[in-house]
Enzyme design. Sequence first.
Site, PDB file in Angstrom:
ATOM      1  N   HIS A 164      -1.364   0.243   7.093  1.00 20.65           N
ATOM      2  CA  HIS A 164      -2.019   0.631   5.646  1.00 20.65           C
ATOM      3  C   HIS A 164      -1.731   2.062   5.440  1.00 20.65           C
ATOM      4  O   HIS A 164      -1.935   3.037   6.523  1.00 20.65           O
ATOM      5  CB  HIS A 164      -3.746   0.615   5.857  1.00 20.65           C
ATOM      6  CG  HIS A 164      -4.339   0.634   4.525  1.00 20.65           C
ATOM      7  ND1 HIS A 164      -3.995  -0.106   3.612  1.00 20.65           N
ATOM      8  CD2 HIS A 164      -5.204   1.405   4.123  1.00 20.65           C
ATOM      9  CE1 HIS A 164      -4.621   0.236   2.236  1.00 20.65           C
ATOM     10  NE2 HIS A 164      -5.568   1.343   2.845  1.00 20.65           N
ATOM     11  N   CYS A 202       0.827  -1.178   0.071  1.00 21.01           N
ATOM     12  CA  CYS A 202       0.052  -0.087   0.061  1.00 21.01           C
ATOM     13  C   CYS A 202       0.824   1.238  -0.109  1.00 21.01           C
ATOM     14  O   CYS A 202       0.441   2.484  -0.525  1.00 21.01           O
ATOM     15  CB  CYS A 202      -1.010   0.045   1.066  1.00 21.01           C
ATOM     16  SG  CYS A 202      -0.235  -0.558   2.575  1.00 21.01           S
ATOM     17  N   ASP A 240      -7.319   5.415  -2.189  1.00 20.73           N
ATOM     18  CA  ASP A 240      -7.309   4.157  -1.396  1.00 20.73           C
ATOM     19  C   ASP A 240      -7.095   3.006  -2.249  1.00 20.73           C
ATOM     20  O   ASP A 240      -7.993   2.626  -2.963  1.00 20.73           O
ATOM     21  CB  ASP A 240      -8.350   3.948  -0.129  1.00 20.73           C
ATOM     22  CG  ASP A 240      -8.100   2.948   0.822  1.00 20.73           C
ATOM     23  OD1 ASP A 240      -7.186   1.853   0.515  1.00 20.73           O
ATOM     24  OD2 ASP A 240      -8.476   3.200   1.865  1.00 20.73           O
TER      25      ASP A 240
END
Length: 317
Positions: free
Chosen positions: A118, A20, A133
Amino acid sequence: MEGPSNGGMLYHESQESKLCAVHCVNAVLQGPFFSEFDLAALAADLDRRERMVMPDDGSAGADVSHNVSLGGDFSIQVLEKALEVWDLQVIPLGSPNADSAKIDPELENAFICHLEDHWFCIRKVGGEWYNFDSLYAAPEHLSKFYLSAYLDTLKGYGWSIFLVRGNFPHECPLSASESSNKYGLWISPEDAQRITKSCNERNNAPQRVTSSVPPSPAQFMSEADQIAMIAFQEEEDLNAAIAASLMDCAAPGAVSDNRVVDPVVVGVPVEAPKDEQNLIEPVVVSAEPQSPQEDAGLNDSASPPKEENPADSAAHH
């Protein structure tokens, strides 16, 4: 205000393993500028520099990296180094240098958000804000009001937020063959909106594809914040509906047979005021023309019921 970049297209990467941080950096830059190997090299360089200034106590954990995990999660220092390559500065939102962003976040260009393992980016592209995202199927559009409320809610839930400032790349300088990878795609704002809507309708929930981290912005927000957000975003639609309703009621009392009836209710029960509901019956006024026979039937039904003769009643039994 930032002008359109990359032909008005949005660059979005979908989640791959624990990369991520890679997806977040590329969302900030709006292009596949970095791979996991690039960030791993930056992490190794940071580790080497840290070991040079830290005394070697011979402990077993001395060679453990503090900038990249075995699963591929990177530290904020790695993200800072990557963005420094493009002359971008990462500033904690709690810093005095970011005070103006806390007051008017819509005047900025990008935010990086982090909680546990994250990372994701909130970025302004072509003057519009999007949530990039990597756990979303497509970038999610955010209104200016939504942006401010979302950032406040993230902070309330313990997310670390960083402001990104500097000269953002206006165009991806890579060739067509270089500007794609297995988890990145270019998408128009219209297609992103359609994908988001489709995912929300199919799942009856925001489009996040995993529940390992807090889901959608709206699910963070208090009920009052959600109501205010919806009211703000749908204000134009609401005004249009009101205007249409007023046009429909522009000639109250007019019906097809030129008779005049109560302009408030046509063809539906009339509700009495609360203090009179026990005193009168609801009245139905129909807009349909009545034949003489129907009128007569109505008059008969409106007359008092005839008192039944006791003898007749006995005969019936």
